[in-house]
Write a protein that holds these residues in place. Structure first.
Motif, mmCIF file in Angstrom:
data_model
loop_
_atom_site.group_PDB
_atom_site.id
_atom_site.type_symbol
_atom_site.label_atom_id
_atom_site.label_comp_id
_atom_site.label_asym_id
_atom_site.label_seq_id
_atom_site.Cartn_x
_atom_site.Cartn_y
_atom_site.Cartn_z
ATOM 1 N N ARG A 185 -27.278 -40.220 25.431
ATOM 2 C CA ARG A 185 -28.093 -41.425 25.380
ATOM 3 C C ARG A 185 -27.355 -42.559 26.067
ATOM 4 O O ARG A 185 -26.185 -42.799 25.839
ATOM 5 N N GLY A 186 -28.081 -43.242 26.959
ATOM 6 C CA GLY A 186 -27.470 -44.349 27.658
ATOM 7 C C GLY A 186 -27.140 -45.497 26.711
ATOM 8 O O GLY A 186 -27.850 -45.751 25.740
ATOM 9 N N TYR A 187 -26.045 -46.226 27.030
ATOM 10 C CA TYR A 187 -25.630 -47.355 26.195
ATOM 11 C C TYR A 187 -26.538 -48.535 26.513
ATOM 12 O O TYR A 187 -26.704 -48.927 27.668
ATOM 13 N N ARG A 188 -27.143 -49.092 25.474
ATOM 14 C CA ARG A 188 -27.959 -50.285 25.661
ATOM 15 C C ARG A 188 -28.020 -51.024 24.332
ATOM 16 O O ARG A 188 -28.278 -50.418 23.296
ATOM 17 N N GLU A 189 -27.791 -52.368 24.391
ATOM 18 C CA GLU A 189 -27.705 -53.130 23.157
ATOM 19 C C GLU A 189 -28.267 -54.534 23.388
ATOM 20 O O GLU A 189 -28.028 -55.153 24.423
ATOM 21 N N TRP A 190 -29.021 -55.001 22.399
ATOM 22 C CA TRP A 190 -29.535 -56.357 22.408
ATOM 23 C C TRP A 190 -28.890 -57.127 21.256
ATOM 24 O O TRP A 190 -28.564 -56.549 20.217
ATOM 25 N N PHE B 220 -28.173 -59.321 26.290
ATOM 26 C CA PHE B 220 -28.502 -57.945 26.667
ATOM 27 C C PHE B 220 -27.253 -57.298 27.251
ATOM 28 O O PHE B 220 -26.661 -57.821 28.189
ATOM 29 N N ARG B 221 -26.900 -56.135 26.695
ATOM 30 C CA ARG B 221 -25.661 -55.456 27.096
ATOM 31 C C ARG B 221 -26.014 -54.054 27.602
ATOM 32 O O ARG B 221 -26.100 -53.096 26.847
ATOM 33 N N PRO B 222 -26.223 -53.884 28.912
ATOM 34 C CA PRO B 222 -26.637 -52.574 29.431
ATOM 35 C C PRO B 222 -25.516 -51.549 29.470
ATOM 36 O O PRO B 222 -25.775 -50.355 29.374
ATOM 37 N N ILE B 223 -24.285 -51.992 29.629
ATOM 38 C CA ILE B 223 -23.121 -51.106 29.618
ATOM 39 C C ILE B 223 -22.051 -51.747 28.747
ATOM 40 O O ILE B 223 -22.083 -52.960 28.513
ATOM 41 N N ALA C 210 -22.332 -57.838 29.718
ATOM 42 C CA ALA C 210 -23.538 -58.314 29.042
ATOM 43 C C ALA C 210 -24.081 -59.514 29.808
ATOM 44 O O ALA C 210 -23.340 -60.223 30.505
#
Length: 275
Positions: free
Chosen positions: A94-99, A131-134, A138
């Motif tokens: 699963r790709g790393y993605r964080e809000w 938003f932190r895609p990797i 961020a």
């Protein structure tokens, strides 16, 4: 004597005819005149018994064939029945993605210039969507609100929209350090008071700004979805509204020089909720 001889001859002929006829038919068990079946000689197999005639006609199924048994393992061998296992399916990473939603308090830093108003002090609050895609990078957009007394001693309210990139040095740690850089737009609304003639001291009490900022920060993860943090931002901005040239923001009373460029610092203390 002649009659006795004729009777004996007739009886002999009847016996000779009856014996073969009886042998050709069925011989009931225990009948005294049936000849016993010849017994096989020692070491000789008994004669085969003919199969009984079928009553089902030509549609009879053939007799079942014997099931072949699996050969037994040889002496001294151990046989293990291992169930066949399906090959493991490759897991899709699963790709790393964080809000994250950040809420913070703002403390304005104006430096130690002796020419500023002794009452100069501005503080406020702010909120940011992150938003932190990797893990290492961020992107954050924040709205900052500040109020108080500005450099010139006027009552001021400011709002600013900042867009920053955050660069994490150790994203896998519980305590993470980062640097930030970005640009922003802002507006200020002043209350300069009234002059002796009853008119406002400043003809235009609304300023517009554009600028950039750099900073450093630290964030500690309390849980996976909650963190506490702080960052220190230094900014440099330029006033760009229509009255900036005609009525500059800063005037040096000793030299008479004017400028619409200003700078300062912002200390932000707050919490971030991640999902």
């Amino acid at each position: 004597m002649r009659r006795f001889a004729v009777s004996a001859v007739a009886a002999s002929l009847l016996v000779a005819i009856a014996v073969p006829a009886r042998a050709a038919g069925d011989c009931p068990d225990g009948d005294w005149f049936c000849e016993p079946a010849p017994s096989p000689a020692p070491g000789e197999a008994p004669p085969p018994v003919p199969p009984a005639p079928s009553r089902g006609g030509p549609t009879d199924m053939p007799p079942p064939q014997p099931v072949a048994e699996a050969p037994s393992p040889a002496q001294g061998e151990m046989r293990l029945d291992v169930p066949q296992m399906e090959p493991a399916r490759p897991r899709r990473r699963r790709g790393y993605r964080e809000w994250g939603l950040n809420l913070h308090a703002n403390l304005g830093l104006m430096g130690g210039d002796d020419r500023k108003s002794p009452n100069a002090d501005m503080n406020g609050i702010g909120a940011a969507l992150r938003f932190r895609p990797i893990p290492h990078i961020a992107i954050e957009g924040s709205l900052e609100l500040l109020w108080g007394t500005d450099y010139n001693g006027y009552d001021r309210f400011e709002d600013a929209l900042l867009v920053n990139g955050l660069f994490y040095a150790n994203p896998r740690s519980a305590v993470q350090f980062y640097g930030l850089a970005g640009f922003g737009f802002g507006a200020a609304h002043l209350d300069s008071g009234l002059a002796a003639d009853g008119q406002p001291v400043l003809r235009d009490e609304t300023y517009a700004y554009v600028g950039g900022q750099l900073g450093v920060g630290v964030e500690g993860r309390v849980t996976r979805h909650f963190a506490l943090g702080a960052d220190l931002i230094g900014f440099l901005r330029w006033r760009n509204d229509r009255n900036a040239r005609r009525e500059p923001e800063f005037v040096d009373p000793e030299t008479g020089k004017t400028t619409n460029t200003s700078g300062g610092g912002l200390l932000r203390l707050g919490a971030t909720f991640y999902w």
